[in-house]
Design an enzyme around this catalytic site. Structure first.
Site: not given
Length: 185
Positions: A84, A114, A141, A159
């Protein structure tokens, strides 16, 4: 070894290497073209993705715009892949996604690492760890997947999860940090 070879082998490399910087800029131009296409122009979108990605399982790929990645050439997706809006893949290492995977909006997959030491971090030296996502995975999501994570087959990631550790096959996982909630029968 070139800096790219170091990057792909998980060794420390210079993130400001001119060859890598040039490749990043070339990819940004390609991604700009992809994101500027009309949403109905699916054939041109697929053509760009086929040239950009390392591997695509079949022509049933759909990635809603906008999409962002660093190189593209380290990304492999299986058959019937769907993502999406606002998928971001920072593919300094290989990102391998299996068949029948669905990715919700605003998902980020990171491979670059990092240092937590500011002096080392400011040297622009980094390393990268691959991300692997199995078959039949649904990523909800707003999920963030961190470097070095493997997600097994038949998994649902809820999500908003931040996936910092491997998730075993046949599970539902959610939270920050993401953890297994239950198994799937």
């Amino acid at each position: 070894m070139t800096e790219k070879e170091k990057m792909l082998s998980g060794e420390i490399y210079s993130a400001v290497d001119p060859d890598l910087s040039r490749e990043l800029m070339e990819t940004r131009e390609i991604i700009h073209d992809f994101n500027s296409l009309r949403p109905s122009d699916t054939q041109k979108m697929k053509g760009i993705l086929y040239r950009l990605f390392r591997h695509i399982g079949d022509d049933q790929i759909l990635i809603n715009q906008p999409f962002h990645c660093d190189y593209g050439s380290q990304i492999s997706v299986g058959k019937r892949f769907f993502a999406n809006f606002n998928l971001t893949i920072l593919d300094e290492a290989y990102v391998t996604i299996g068949d029948d995977c669905f990715i919700g909006p605003n998902v980020s997959i990171y491979t670059a690492c990092h240092s937590t030491d500011p002096v080392r971090r400011n040297s622009r030296q980094e390393w990268a760890l691959p991300v692997t996502i199995g078959d039949n995975v649904w990523i909800g999501g707003g999920v963030t997947i961190l470097p070095g994570v493997t997600i097994g087959d038949n998994v649902t990631i809820g999500a908003g999860a931040v996936v910092v550790h491997d998730i075993p096959s046949g599970t539902i996982a959610a939270g920050n940090p993401c953890r297994v909630i239950k198994g799937i029968d």
